[in-house]
Structures are given as C-alpha cells and as structure tokens.
Motif scaffolding. Structure first.
Motif, mmCIF file in Angstrom:
data_model
loop_
_atom_site.group_PDB
_atom_site.id
_atom_site.type_symbol
_atom_site.label_atom_id
_atom_site.label_comp_id
_atom_site.label_asym_id
_atom_site.label_seq_id
_atom_site.Cartn_x
_atom_site.Cartn_y
_atom_site.Cartn_z
ATOM 1 N N VAL A 171 0.844 -1.200 0.000
ATOM 2 C CA VAL A 171 0.000 0.000 0.000
ATOM 3 C C VAL A 171 0.874 1.243 0.000
ATOM 4 C CG1 VAL A 171 -1.893 -1.173 1.186
ATOM 5 C CG2 VAL A 171 -0.186 0.078 2.514
ATOM 6 N N LEU A 172 0.300 2.306 -0.530
ATOM 7 C CA LEU A 172 0.971 3.602 -0.621
ATOM 8 C C LEU A 172 0.296 4.570 0.333
ATOM 9 C CD1 LEU A 172 1.114 3.689 -4.519
ATOM 10 C CD2 LEU A 172 3.024 3.152 -2.984
ATOM 11 N N ILE A 173 1.074 5.166 1.203
ATOM 12 C CA ILE A 173 0.549 6.052 2.241
ATOM 13 C C ILE A 173 1.231 7.412 2.126
ATOM 14 C CG2 ILE A 173 0.244 6.419 4.718
ATOM 15 C CD1 ILE A 173 0.461 3.402 5.117
ATOM 16 N N VAL A 174 0.451 8.471 2.203
ATOM 17 C CA VAL A 174 1.015 9.810 2.291
ATOM 18 C C VAL A 174 0.832 10.292 3.729
ATOM 19 C CG1 VAL A 174 -1.071 11.069 1.594
ATOM 20 C CG2 VAL A 174 1.166 12.045 1.142
ATOM 21 N N SER A 175 1.862 10.936 4.266
ATOM 22 C CA SER A 175 1.884 11.230 5.704
ATOM 23 C C SER A 175 0.999 12.387 6.118
ATOM 24 C CB SER A 175 3.321 11.515 6.148
ATOM 25 O OG SER A 175 3.813 12.694 5.538
ATOM 26 N N GLY A 176 0.540 13.190 5.171
ATOM 27 C CA GLY A 176 -0.304 14.334 5.519
ATOM 28 C C GLY A 176 -0.701 15.095 4.274
ATOM 29 N N PRO A 177 -1.348 16.247 4.435
ATOM 30 C CA PRO A 177 -1.805 17.025 3.290
ATOM 31 C C PRO A 177 -0.666 17.416 2.362
ATOM 32 C CG PRO A 177 -2.819 17.826 5.316
ATOM 33 C CD PRO A 177 -1.759 16.851 5.725
ATOM 34 N N VAL A 178 -0.950 17.400 1.059
ATOM 35 C CA VAL A 178 0.076 17.673 0.059
ATOM 36 C C VAL A 178 -0.017 19.106 -0.450
ATOM 37 C CG1 VAL A 178 0.017 15.251 -0.627
ATOM 38 C CG2 VAL A 178 -1.314 16.932 -1.927
ATOM 39 N N ALA A 179 1.068 19.542 -1.090
ATOM 40 C CA ALA A 179 1.151 20.779 -1.882
ATOM 41 C C ALA A 179 1.328 22.054 -1.069
ATOM 42 C CB ALA A 179 -0.072 20.924 -2.801
ATOM 43 N N GLN A 180 1.471 21.962 0.246
ATOM 44 C CA GLN A 180 1.489 23.174 1.059
ATOM 45 C C GLN A 180 2.744 24.017 0.851
ATOM 46 O OE1 GLN A 180 0.430 20.744 4.702
ATOM 47 N NE2 GLN A 180 -0.752 22.565 5.155
ATOM 48 N N HIS A 181 3.904 23.377 0.792
ATOM 49 C CA HIS A 181 5.143 24.166 0.719
ATOM 50 C C HIS A 181 5.241 24.947 -0.591
ATOM 51 C CE1 HIS A 181 9.265 25.431 1.233
ATOM 52 N NE2 HIS A 181 9.553 24.916 0.053
ATOM 53 N N GLY A 182 5.060 24.264 -1.701
ATOM 54 C CA GLY A 182 5.181 24.945 -2.982
ATOM 55 C C GLY A 182 4.215 26.105 -3.132
ATOM 56 N N LEU A 183 3.009 25.936 -2.638
ATOM 57 C CA LEU A 183 2.013 27.005 -2.741
ATOM 58 C C LEU A 183 2.356 28.165 -1.820
ATOM 59 C CD1 LEU A 183 -1.282 24.911 -2.934
ATOM 60 C CD2 LEU A 183 0.059 25.887 -4.814
ATOM 61 N N ALA A 184 2.903 27.867 -0.646
ATOM 62 C CA ALA A 184 3.301 28.940 0.278
ATOM 63 C C ALA A 184 4.410 29.796 -0.327
ATOM 64 C CB ALA A 184 3.738 28.356 1.614
ATOM 65 N N VAL A 185 5.393 29.140 -0.937
ATOM 66 C CA VAL A 185 6.491 29.877 -1.562
ATOM 67 C C VAL A 185 5.986 30.676 -2.758
ATOM 68 C CG1 VAL A 185 8.665 29.624 -2.816
ATOM 69 C CG2 VAL A 185 8.248 28.280 -0.755
ATOM 70 N N LEU A 186 5.131 30.068 -3.572
ATOM 71 C CA LEU A 186 4.579 30.768 -4.732
ATOM 72 C C LEU A 186 3.820 32.023 -4.316
ATOM 73 C CD1 LEU A 186 3.750 30.964 -7.750
ATOM 74 C CD2 LEU A 186 1.782 29.519 -7.162
ATOM 75 N N ALA A 187 2.947 31.894 -3.319
ATOM 76 C CA ALA A 187 2.137 33.039 -2.889
ATOM 77 C C ALA A 187 3.013 34.151 -2.342
ATOM 78 C CB ALA A 187 1.120 32.588 -1.844
ATOM 79 N N ALA A 188 4.063 33.774 -1.567
ATOM 80 C CA ALA A 188 4.958 34.789 -1.019
ATOM 81 C C ALA A 188 5.782 35.444 -2.117
ATOM 82 C CB ALA A 188 5.873 34.155 0.030
ATOM 83 N N ARG A 189 6.252 34.659 -3.075
ATOM 84 C CA ARG A 189 7.101 35.191 -4.150
ATOM 85 C C ARG A 189 6.330 36.174 -5.029
ATOM 86 N NH1 ARG A 189 9.293 30.630 -7.822
ATOM 87 N NH2 ARG A 189 10.350 30.108 -5.869
ATOM 88 N N GLU A 190 5.113 35.812 -5.359
ATOM 89 C CA GLU A 190 4.326 36.636 -6.276
ATOM 90 C C GLU A 190 3.416 37.625 -5.562
ATOM 91 O OE1 GLU A 190 5.063 36.479 -9.350
ATOM 92 O OE2 GLU A 190 6.359 34.706 -9.159
ATOM 93 N N SER A 191 3.505 37.674 -4.227
ATOM 94 C CA SER A 191 2.687 38.593 -3.414
ATOM 95 C C SER A 191 1.204 38.422 -3.716
ATOM 96 C CB SER A 191 3.119 40.046 -3.661
ATOM 97 O OG SER A 191 4.468 40.237 -3.312
ATOM 98 N N ILE A 192 0.781 37.154 -3.781
ATOM 99 C CA ILE A 192 -0.630 36.843 -4.011
ATOM 100 C C ILE A 192 -1.333 36.808 -2.654
ATOM 101 C CG2 ILE A 192 -2.266 35.231 -5.020
ATOM 102 C CD1 ILE A 192 -0.012 34.163 -6.763
ATOM 103 N N ALA A 193 -2.314 37.641 -2.478
ATOM 104 C CA ALA A 193 -2.939 37.821 -1.158
ATOM 105 C C ALA A 193 -4.085 36.835 -0.954
ATOM 106 C CB ALA A 193 -3.421 39.252 -1.003
ATOM 107 N N PHE A 194 -3.750 35.559 -0.776
ATOM 108 C CA PHE A 194 -4.772 34.581 -0.423
ATOM 109 C C PHE A 194 -5.146 34.767 1.047
ATOM 110 C CE2 PHE A 194 -2.478 32.264 -3.860
ATOM 111 C CZ PHE A 194 -3.528 32.195 -4.767
ATOM 112 N N ASP A 195 -6.396 34.529 1.372
ATOM 113 C CA ASP A 195 -6.864 34.680 2.746
ATOM 114 C C ASP A 195 -7.703 33.459 3.112
ATOM 115 O OD1 ASP A 195 -7.421 35.642 5.243
ATOM 116 O OD2 ASP A 195 -9.048 36.962 4.584
#
Length: 342
Positions: A171-195
């Motif tokens: 079986v294949l297990i993922v340890s937790g929610p995915v995609a958080q780091h890349g999106l955090a860096v993207l939003a900070a780099r491009e100054s995208i104001a997600f809320d």
C-alpha cells in the motif's frame, strides 16, 4: 591615502566579509559561530568522535526565493531538508555542515534572522552543526543567500530503504496534506494575497521515520519525502525502480481547503507541487493499519491517508482514478512547476 576598513557594523554584507581577514573573522565569530555552539571555528576540519554503526551521508543546496515565507525560511528549510533526506533513508541524523554563499548588500539583520532560524531548527532536530564555510559574492551574483548543508548520520536498523523492496500488493501512504510548501512559496514570491495564505509544511521527519523503521522493519519497504516534483515524482521513481505500477485514487489524497482552492484557481496539479514535511511510504498491506497509527500520532498538520496500492504494470507506470469511470495515466513532471522552492 588610507582607505577605511569596513566593519561588521555597516549594516550589510560587504566583499570584505569574505576576504579572510579581521572583518570576516568577526562576522563568523560574532554572528554565526556564536549562535551555533557546536561549530569548531578554530579548525578547518571537525572531529566527530567515534561513530558506531553504518554511516549515512547526504548533501543539499538551498536557493529558495523568497528567503522568508509563511511557515519557514531558508534557514530552517536547509536544516529540515537535509535531516529529512537522512531520515527517509532510515538513518538517525547526527551532524550537519553549513556553507553560506552571501551576496554583497545582504542586510546583517536578515542574516541574523536566518542564523537564528538555523540554530533553532538544529536544536529541535537534535543535530549538531560542526563545520562550515562562508563566501561572499558581488551584488547581483546571488540572491541574498544560498546555503549548502551536508548531513551525517548512522543507520539504526539492518533494513535499508530501497524502491527495489517494493512488492505488488503493497500500500501507498502519504503522511499528511500535500502541496502546502510549494504554494506557500509561490504566494509569497508573487505577493498573491490569499486569505488565509498557504503555509509551508516544512518540518523535521526523523522521529516519525525512526518509529516506522523500528516498528515495521522490512515491512516498511521504503520512504521518500515528496519535495521537488511532489508525490507524482516519487511514484514515478518507484515505478521505474520496480517495473511495477503505482495506482492511486485522487479522492484519497489529503489536502487542506486552502491548498485545494489555490490549485483550482491557478490550474496546478497538487500531486506535482513540492512538499517539505510530507512524505510517501510504501508498506506491506498487513502492516498498513499500524503504519497509519504511527503517522497519525506524529501528525502536526493533518491526517495521513492510504492513497493507493502497488499493482502489476499493464499500461502506465503510474495510474490515478479521478472518479471518471476508470484509471488514467498520471504523467511524470517534466520540469519544475514552481522553480526555486528549496
């Protein structure tokens, strides 16, 4: 005419900080080594003492932009990333080296924040920074600061993590929610104001990895932190190593509401977005429940999930069920969707 000697109180890094003289010595002594008490600053080579067990070593470089992002910064990221590479190999991290490439003009206050973050992360991971190097390049030749770390550890169990250990039916297990780091860096780099803004999952993994390895033994086939290329890259790597197919169900892949919304808005595949504290484990099917209990006990940002299984290959090396009436191939990332995320 006598030129004034630059000092470390000028407020920013100058080329003199990398020229080997008094200014450089003061920088290293007062702003770096003083905060990293294990650095043996009087010697070019650290003594590690006698290590018992098979030694593991890894090296990594960090060029993330921006230097600070929600959930982390280049300093803590450098420690976590190297510690995690050792942990995913089943080794206990013990020592790190730290090499800094500083750009002329970097504010000293920013350097202080980064060194403080490195020191705190190393203490939290129970690793010693024992040696290092500092170089300064002219303005425009870098991007504030680049960091290289080398990690040394020892294997605690006889089992060695390898994709070649994977078997059909695992079986294949993922340890937790995915995609958080890349999106955090993207939003900070491009100054995208997600809320609310996406927050990086950057975190050390050695404790949960150690418990999994000790409890499951060879039934823990292998682990890999899903950094550049995300979960999809890990699955393609394992498929190539084994000749088998990795089959997953999209509905089982855990995501935060924030990450899911950002991916939908920007048209990003979350399975290809980088993580820095989330990993994929392949486990023998009869030990999956035990693995899930261990992962859940260590979870900081969300619950683990069984996302699929290993099957005999018939078509694509990686398959995904998106709820559309059948399996579809999941492509391998060809290039970085989000460059400079680590």
């Amino acid at each position: 005419m006598t030129c004034p000697t630059p000092t470390i109180n000028s407020g920013e890094i100058s080329l003199s900080h990398g020229e080997g003289g008094r200014v450089m010595r003061q920088l290293i002594r007062d702003r770096i080594a003083a905060k990293l008490s294990d650095v043996q600053s009087s010697s070019d080579a650290a003594s590690l003492g006698t290590l018992t067990g098979e030694i593991a070593i890894t090296t990594d470089s960090f060029v993330v932009s921006p230097l600070f992002f929600p959930g982390g910064d280049i300093g803590s990221l450098a420690v976590h990333g190297t510690v995690n590479d050792l942990a995913m190999a089943g080794a206990k991290p013990l020592f790190l080296t730290l090499s800094l490439i500083l750009e002329e003009g970097l504010p000293l206050g920013m350097l202080d924040r980064i060194i403080d973050s490195i020191a705190n992360a190393a203490a939290n991971c129970d690793v010693k920074i024992v040696a290092g190097d500092t170089k300064v390049v002219p303005k425009g030749a870098a991007d504030g600061i680049f960091i290289n770390t080398t990690g040394v550890g020892i294997h605690e169990t006889p089992h060695r993590m390898s994709g070649t250990s994977i078997r059909s039916g695992d079986v294949l297990i993922v340890s937790g929610p995915v995609a958080q780091h890349g999106l955090a860096v993207l939003a900070a780099r491009e100054s995208i104001a997600f809320d609310p803004p996406p927050v990086s999952d950057s975190a050390p993994l050695q404790r949960v990895a150690s418990e999994l390895a000790h409890c499951l033994g060879p039934d823990l086939r292998t682990m890999r932190d899903a950094t550049r290329g995300g979960v999809a890259a890990v699955l393609h790597e394992w498929a190539e190593e084994t000749g088998l197919a990795m089959r997953i169900e999209q509905s089982r892949v855990p995501m935060t509401a924030e990450s899911e919304g950002v991916c939908e808005l920007l048209g990003l595949d979350p399975l290809m977005v980088a993580n820095e504290g989330t990993f994929v484990a392949c486990v023998a099917t009869d030990r999956a429940a035990e693995a899930m209990e261990i992962l859940a006990a260590h979870s900081l940002r969300g619950a683990p999930s069984v996302i699929g299984e290993v099957v005999q290959r018939q078509m694509s090396p990686v398959l995904i069920s998106r709820g559309l009436g059948g399996d579809q191939p999941l492509d391998e990332p060809i290039h970085a969707m989000l460059p400079r995320i680590c």
